[in-house]
Design a protein around this motif. Structure first.
Motif, PDB file in Angstrom:
ATOM      1  N   ALA A   1      44.941 -19.466  29.337  1.00 21.61           N
ATOM      2  CA  ALA A   1      44.629 -20.370  30.458  1.00 21.61           C
ATOM      3  C   ALA A   1      43.743 -21.518  29.992  1.00 21.61           C
ATOM      4  O   ALA A   1      43.939 -22.678  30.383  1.00 21.61           O
ATOM      5  CB  ALA A   1      43.957 -19.585  31.579  1.00 21.61           C
ATOM      6  N   LEU A   2      42.772 -21.204  29.144  1.00 23.35           N
ATOM      7  CA  LEU A   2      41.906 -22.254  28.603  1.00 23.35           C
ATOM      8  C   LEU A   2      42.691 -23.188  27.689  1.00 23.35           C
ATOM      9  O   LEU A   2      42.447 -24.405  27.669  1.00 23.35           O
ATOM     10  CB  LEU A   2      40.737 -21.623  27.851  1.00 23.35           C
ATOM     11  CG  LEU A   2      39.711 -20.865  28.697  1.00 23.35           C
ATOM     12  CD1 LEU A   2      38.751 -20.083  27.821  1.00 23.35           C
ATOM     13  CD2 LEU A   2      38.935 -21.841  29.595  1.00 23.35           C
ATOM     14  N   ALA A   3      43.625 -22.621  26.931  1.00 23.49           N
ATOM     15  CA  ALA A   3      44.447 -23.447  26.044  1.00 23.49           C
ATOM     16  C   ALA A   3      45.311 -24.417  26.847  1.00 23.49           C
ATOM     17  O   ALA A   3      45.522 -25.568  26.440  1.00 23.49           O
ATOM     18  CB  ALA A   3      45.318 -22.560  25.161  1.00 23.49           C
ATOM     19  N   ASP A   4      45.832 -23.971  27.994  1.00 26.41           N
ATOM     20  CA  ASP A   4      46.624 -24.859  28.849  1.00 26.41           C
ATOM     21  C   ASP A   4      45.781 -26.050  29.310  1.00 26.41           C
ATOM     22  O   ASP A   4      46.259 -27.195  29.342  1.00 26.41           O
ATOM     23  CB  ASP A   4      47.154 -24.094  30.061  1.00 26.41           C
ATOM     24  CG  ASP A   4      48.261 -23.124  29.683  1.00 26.41           C
ATOM     25  OD1 ASP A   4      48.863 -23.307  28.608  1.00 26.41           O
ATOM     26  OD2 ASP A   4      48.511 -22.182  30.459  1.00 26.41           O
ATOM     27  N   ALA A   5      44.525 -25.776  29.677  1.00 21.88           N
ATOM     28  CA  ALA A   5      43.631 -26.869  30.078  1.00 21.88           C
ATOM     29  C   ALA A   5      43.376 -27.815  28.910  1.00 21.88           C
ATOM     30  O   ALA A   5      43.327 -29.038  29.073  1.00 21.88           O
ATOM     31  CB  ALA A   5      42.316 -26.299  30.607  1.00 21.88           C
ATOM     32  N   ALA A   6      43.221 -27.243  27.706  1.00 25.62           N
ATOM     33  CA  ALA A   6      42.982 -28.068  26.527  1.00 25.62           C
ATOM     34  C   ALA A   6      44.186 -28.948  26.214  1.00 25.62           C
ATOM     35  O   ALA A   6      44.033 -30.112  25.814  1.00 25.62           O
ATOM     36  CB  ALA A   6      42.644 -27.187  25.328  1.00 25.62           C
ATOM     37  N   ARG A   7      45.403 -28.415  26.387  1.00 22.57           N
ATOM     38  CA  ARG A   7      46.614 -29.197  26.112  1.00 22.57           C
ATOM     39  C   ARG A   7      46.773 -30.366  27.088  1.00 22.57           C
ATOM     40  O   ARG A   7      47.465 -31.340  26.786  1.00 22.57           O
ATOM     41  CB  ARG A   7      47.832 -28.291  26.178  1.00 22.57           C
ATOM     42  CG  ARG A   7      47.865 -27.222  25.090  1.00 22.57           C
ATOM     43  CD  ARG A   7      49.151 -26.437  25.102  1.00 22.57           C
ATOM     44  NE  ARG A   7      49.078 -25.290  24.205  1.00 22.57           N
ATOM     45  CZ  ARG A   7      48.866 -24.038  24.619  1.00 22.57           C
ATOM     46  NH1 ARG A   7      48.758 -23.783  25.923  1.00 22.57           N
ATOM     47  NH2 ARG A   7      48.802 -23.054  23.748  1.00 22.57           N
ATOM     48  N   LYS A   8      46.125 -30.265  28.243  1.00 22.26           N
ATOM     49  CA  LYS A   8      46.147 -31.355  29.218  1.00 22.26           C
ATOM     50  C   LYS A   8      45.072 -32.403  28.919  1.00 22.26           C
ATOM     51  O   LYS A   8      44.915 -33.364  29.677  1.00 22.26           O
ATOM     52  CB  LYS A   8      45.934 -30.801  30.626  1.00 22.26           C
ATOM     53  CG  LYS A   8      47.025 -29.847  31.101  1.00 22.26           C
ATOM     54  CD  LYS A   8      46.679 -29.257  32.455  1.00 22.26           C
ATOM     55  CE  LYS A   8      47.704 -28.238  32.908  1.00 22.26           C
ATOM     56  NZ  LYS A   8      47.326 -27.590  34.196  1.00 22.26           N
ATOM     57  N   GLY A   9      44.325 -32.174  27.837  1.00 22.06           N
ATOM     58  CA  GLY A   9      43.270 -33.116  27.462  1.00 22.06           C
ATOM     59  C   GLY A   9      41.986 -32.935  28.234  1.00 22.06           C
ATOM     60  O   GLY A   9      41.135 -33.827  28.255  1.00 22.06           O
ATOM     61  N   LYS A  10      41.796 -31.751  28.863  1.00 22.61           N
ATOM     62  CA  LYS A  10      40.609 -31.520  29.676  1.00 22.61           C
ATOM     63  C   LYS A  10      39.428 -30.996  28.876  1.00 22.61           C
ATOM     64  O   LYS A  10      38.355 -30.786  29.441  1.00 22.61           O
ATOM     65  CB  LYS A  10      40.944 -30.543  30.807  1.00 22.61           C
ATOM     66  CG  LYS A  10      42.063 -31.022  31.716  1.00 22.61           C
ATOM     67  CD  LYS A  10      41.747 -32.386  32.326  1.00 22.61           C
ATOM     68  CE  LYS A  10      42.848 -32.843  33.266  1.00 22.61           C
ATOM     69  NZ  LYS A  10      42.547 -34.165  33.877  1.00 22.61           N
ATOM     70  N   LEU A  11      39.637 -30.776  27.580  1.00 27.59           N
ATOM     71  CA  LEU A  11      38.531 -30.412  26.691  1.00 27.59           C
ATOM     72  C   LEU A  11      38.435 -31.428  25.563  1.00 27.59           C
ATOM     73  O   LEU A  11      38.077 -31.089  24.435  1.00 27.59           O
ATOM     74  CB  LEU A  11      38.747 -29.008  26.125  1.00 27.59           C
ATOM     75  CG  LEU A  11      38.339 -27.834  27.019  1.00 27.59           C
ATOM     76  CD1 LEU A  11      38.827 -26.517  26.439  1.00 27.59           C
ATOM     77  CD2 LEU A  11      36.831 -27.790  27.208  1.00 27.59           C
ATOM     78  N   ALA A  12      38.716 -32.680  25.904  1.00 25.43           N
ATOM     79  CA  ALA A  12      38.775 -33.737  24.893  1.00 25.43           C
ATOM     80  C   ALA A  12      37.430 -34.012  24.243  1.00 25.43           C
ATOM     81  O   ALA A  12      37.364 -34.530  23.128  1.00 25.43           O
ATOM     82  CB  ALA A  12      39.315 -35.026  25.528  1.00 25.43           C
ATOM     83  N   ALA A  13      36.340 -33.660  24.931  1.00 30.47           N
ATOM     84  CA  ALA A  13      35.010 -33.920  24.376  1.00 30.47           C
ATOM     85  C   ALA A  13      34.421 -32.715  23.665  1.00 30.47           C
ATOM     86  O   ALA A  13      33.364 -32.818  23.050  1.00 30.47           O
ATOM     87  CB  ALA A  13      34.060 -34.356  25.496  1.00 30.47           C
ATOM     88  N   CYS A  14      35.091 -31.561  23.736  1.00 29.32           N
ATOM     89  CA  CYS A  14      34.530 -30.305  23.223  1.00 29.32           C
ATOM     90  C   CYS A  14      34.696 -30.221  21.703  1.00 29.32           C
ATOM     91  O   CYS A  14      35.787 -29.940  21.205  1.00 29.32           O
ATOM     92  CB  CYS A  14      35.208 -29.122  23.912  1.00 29.32           C
ATOM     93  SG  CYS A  14      34.441 -27.539  23.526  1.00 29.32           S
ATOM     94  N   HIS A  15      33.610 -30.438  20.986  1.00 34.67           N
ATOM     95  CA  HIS A  15      33.653 -30.362  19.524  1.00 34.67           C
ATOM     96  C   HIS A  15      33.105 -29.041  19.002  1.00 34.67           C
ATOM     97  O   HIS A  15      33.117 -28.794  17.793  1.00 34.67           O
ATOM     98  CB  HIS A  15      32.887 -31.523  18.892  1.00 34.67           C
ATOM     99  CG  HIS A  15      31.439 -31.574  19.278  1.00 34.67           C
ATOM    100  ND1 HIS A  15      30.509 -30.733  18.745  1.00 34.67           N
ATOM    101  CD2 HIS A  15      30.776 -32.369  20.161  1.00 34.67           C
ATOM    102  CE1 HIS A  15      29.311 -31.008  19.265  1.00 34.67           C
ATOM    103  NE2 HIS A  15      29.449 -31.987  20.128  1.00 34.67           N
ATOM    104  N   PHE A  16      32.609 -28.171  19.901  1.00 30.77           N
ATOM    105  CA  PHE A  16      32.118 -26.853  19.478  1.00 30.77           C
ATOM    106  C   PHE A  16      32.518 -25.827  20.524  1.00 30.77           C
ATOM    107  O   PHE A  16      32.148 -25.939  21.692  1.00 30.77           O
ATOM    108  CB  PHE A  16      30.599 -26.858  19.309  1.00 30.77           C
ATOM    109  CG  PHE A  16      30.052 -25.526  18.860  1.00 30.77           C
ATOM    110  CD1 PHE A  16      30.026 -25.186  17.509  1.00 30.77           C
ATOM    111  CD2 PHE A  16      29.568 -24.614  19.783  1.00 30.77           C
ATOM    112  CE1 PHE A  16      29.534 -23.953  17.098  1.00 30.77           C
ATOM    113  CE2 PHE A  16      29.074 -23.383  19.375  1.00 30.77           C
ATOM    114  CZ  PHE A  16      29.051 -23.053  18.033  1.00 30.77           C
ATOM    115  N   LEU A  17      33.278 -24.812  20.098  1.00 33.32           N
ATOM    116  CA  LEU A  17      33.743 -23.752  20.991  1.00 33.32           C
ATOM    117  C   LEU A  17      33.612 -22.424  20.260  1.00 33.32           C
ATOM    118  O   LEU A  17      34.244 -22.210  19.230  1.00 33.32           O
ATOM    119  CB  LEU A  17      35.198 -23.992  21.397  1.00 33.32           C
ATOM    120  CG  LEU A  17      35.878 -22.913  22.242  1.00 33.32           C
ATOM    121  CD1 LEU A  17      35.141 -22.722  23.562  1.00 33.32           C
ATOM    122  CD2 LEU A  17      37.331 -23.264  22.485  1.00 33.32           C
ATOM    123  N   LEU A  18      32.766 -21.530  20.794  1.00 30.63           N
ATOM    124  CA  LEU A  18      32.509 -20.238  20.150  1.00 30.63           C
ATOM    125  C   LEU A  18      33.177 -19.129  20.954  1.00 30.63           C
ATOM    126  O   LEU A  18      32.888 -18.951  22.142  1.00 30.63           O
ATOM    127  CB  LEU A  18      31.002 -19.990  20.059  1.00 30.63           C
ATOM    128  CG  LEU A  18      30.562 -18.734  19.299  1.00 30.63           C
ATOM    129  CD1 LEU A  18      31.087 -18.764  17.867  1.00 30.63           C
ATOM    130  CD2 LEU A  18      29.048 -18.617  19.301  1.00 30.63           C
TER     131      LEU A  18
END
Length: 268
Positions: A186-203
């Protein structure tokens, strides 16, 4: 008890305003003394950095006073200047904080740290509801590590991201939770939509999700990552465009008052 909480919140506000140089108030020691007197929370602290940050840390477990303080402090404007909040608590505390955030009491918030608080999916849902109301539009860092979050919480976070409510988020801690492949997808789907475009660190460490699911999410984030420089240029372009539109309307109105142009010039 309510009178004591109200008096304490007014005390905190007086101290905070004295730090900001607006008026004379109580010293830090006097504020701490009233904290111990009215709430019996030995580690509840208010601190400042550049006069803009407030730290709330009730470490002694659930307390009616500590939960109520968020609502009272919000109503008195204590949290308006808070740029970051660190809270070691539980679901009850986080829900109270989410209500304060949803009221717009902390609209400058940029960093929210909830490490090892065990807030569960209920706490995440409360924060996501506040985010959907625009309360987290400036948030850059979100620490949700060690909070017993499952796929339900991860999916709620993904929906909030997909709405664009966390467009400024550049650092996200989700380690030591109970998120499986479903939540990460689900998080990956949001990322593919460009909704995590500013996230340079994800743990994502220490979750039951497979390595493949974690790598898939990391790849989705990296593929749509926008550099800070590019984001800054985009923001500057928006500001300049908005300013130019405002100047155009103002000039048109000035010319209209002078009779130089027709009223149609205002249709800009």
């Amino acid at each position: 008890a309510h009178d004591s909480a109200y008096a304490f919140a007014r005390t905190c506000r007086a101290g905070a305003e004295s730090w900001a140089g607006r008026r004379h108030g109580l010293t830090f020691a006097e504020v701490r003394e009233r904290v111990d007197e009215h709430f019996q929370i030995g580690h509840f602290q208010i601190s400042r950095k550049k006069g803009m940050e407030i730290l709330l840390r009730p470490h002694d477990g659930p307390s009616t006073g500590s939960v109520r303080i968020f609502a009272i402090a919000a109503s008195l404007g204590l949290l308006v200047r808070a740029r970051w909040i660190r809270l070691a608590a539980d679901t009850e505390h986080v829900c109270a904080l989410a209500q304060a955030l949803a009221s717009g009491a902390c609209w400058k918030l940029e960093e929210l740290y909830l490490p090892r608080s065990k807030i569960g999916d209920g706490g995440v849902l409360a924060l996501c509801d506040a985010g959907l109301q625009g309360a987290l539009s400036r948030l850059h860092r979100l620490h949700l590590g060690g909070n017993l979050i499952s796929d339900a919480g991860a999916c709620a976070l993904a929906r909030t991201l997909s709405s664009g409510a966390l467009s400024e988020l550049d650092t996200l801690w989700l380690h030591k939770n109970e998120i499986s492949d479903e939540g990460l997808e689900a998080l990956a789907d949001a990322a593919r939509k460009g909704k995590l475009a500013a996230c340079h660190f994800l743990l994502l460490a220490d979750n039951p999700a497979s390595v493949a699911a974690q790598e898939s999410l990391q790849r989705a984030v990296s593929a749509h990552l926008v550099s800070p420089e590019a984001r800054a240029i985009g923001k500057l372009a928006k500001v300049v465009s908005k300013r130019l539109r405002w100047l155009r309307r103002r000039c048109a109105r000035a010319l209209l008052r002078r009779g130089v142009v027709h009223a149609d010039a205002l249709a800009v």
